[in-house]
Write an enzyme that holds these catalytic residues in place. Structure first.
Site, short mmCIF file in Angstrom:
data_model
loop_
_atom_site.label_atom_id
_atom_site.label_comp_id
_atom_site.label_asym_id
_atom_site.label_seq_id
_atom_site.Cartn_x
_atom_site.Cartn_y
_atom_site.Cartn_z
N GLY A 59 0.82 -1.02 -0.56
CA GLY A 59 -0.13 0.22 -0.11
C GLY A 59 0.72 1.41 0.15
N SER A 82 6.20 -5.42 -0.97
CA SER A 82 5.76 -3.68 -1.74
C SER A 82 6.10 -3.07 -0.10
CB SER A 82 4.39 -3.47 -2.04
OG SER A 82 4.57 -2.26 -2.26
N ALA A 83 5.61 -2.47 0.30
CA ALA A 83 5.33 -1.51 1.31
C ALA A 83 5.90 -1.99 2.59
CB ALA A 83 4.38 -0.79 1.69
N HIS A 110 9.28 -3.67 -7.23
CA HIS A 110 8.98 -3.02 -8.35
C HIS A 110 9.24 -1.94 -9.02
CE1 HIS A 110 4.68 -3.84 -6.78
NE2 HIS A 110 4.84 -2.95 -5.58
N GLU A 134 9.75 -7.17 -10.52
CA GLU A 134 7.99 -7.54 -10.07
C GLU A 134 7.86 -9.57 -10.53
OE1 GLU A 134 4.54 -5.10 -10.44
OE2 GLU A 134 6.45 -5.37 -9.17
#
Length: 249
Positions: A86, A119-120, A156, A191
């Site tokens: 997020g 991710s985060a 990413h 990715e």
């Protein structure tokens, strides 16, 4: 420490974590109940339900940390903590305000709690969040993150398209700007890849589930260092755990 850090939680055209179920099942073997940290998104209940559904096929039940009466105590006794993606700034601010950054750091460093990030959730395992891709929609108390690894991470990571006419900075340009001010390696995770840090001091970068959506570049990840050419990496990257770093200088 035991860390399983994904660049992304969802591959194009797939369901959340579907591509990563074999790695999750292996990493969380013996853990039936884990805490999910949904603080990177605004709707904590909906986010928890979505990721809990994704983890169920791996035999892991997730419960939302935000619903715990004593979140700090819950982290201290958890067999595993899963931190979703997020907005990295929102995630870090929320953890800092509740003392959860300290609680997670201590539990994971003690080796009693396994850590899964995406991710985060991967961003905050670095010393700072200075190499996140996210917009600072809120202001955390500081950029200092969990520091579970000594180097920076850029999930990413996207290779520049040589045919593009876009005149904005590429991801590589932004990371090189970071290196102008900081002498700290940056691991760019493409990715469909993950970083695995084991309790025996090993670190490996691999393609998740045998499939990657990265179409450019030479490997699962790329390392940027000050004054050196970028290095494509695959497999063992344990040496990153031993490199000396210097921020703001």
């Amino acid at each position: 420490m035991d860390l399983l850090l994904f660049s992304n939680s969802t591959n194009h055209g797939g369901r959340p974590y579907a591509h990563a179920l074999p790695e999750i099942r292996d990493f969380l073997a013996g853990v039936e109940d884990a805490l999910f940290v949904p603080h990177a998104l605004a709707d904590h209940d909906a986010y928890t339900a979505k990721v809990a559904d994704a983890f169920a096929p791996a035999g892991v039940t997730l419960r939302g940390l935000h619903r715990e009466a004593d979140p700090v105590a819950a982290v201290a006794s958890a067999g595993a903590v899963v931190v979703g993606g997020g907005n990295t700034f929102r995630l870090l601010r929320s953890l800092q305000r509740q003392g959860l950054d300290v609680a997670i750091r201590e539990a994971v460093r003690a080796g009693t709690t396994r850590y899964v990030g995406a991710s985060a959730g991967t961003n905050i395992t670095a010393p700072t969040i200075r190499t996140t891709n996210d917009m600072p929609i809120v202001e955390p108390g500081s950029f200092a993150a969990l520091g579970l690894v000594p180097f920076q991470i850029n999930p990413h990571f996207i290779d520049a398209d040589p045919t593009s006419t876009h005149m904005g900075e590429t991801r590589e340009t932004r990371l090189l700007e970071f290196l102008e001010e900081n002498d700290v390696p940056v691991l760019g995770l493409r990715e469909g890849t993950h970083l695995r840090v084991s309790g025996d001091g090993r670190a490996q970068v691999c393609v998740v589930g045998g499939t990657s959506v990265a179409v450019r570049g030479g490997g699962p990840a790329i390392v940027f260092r000050r004054g050196k050419d970028a290095e494509e990496v695959s497999g063992d990257v344990s040496s990153l755990l031993d490199e000396r770093v210097a921020f703001d200088g």
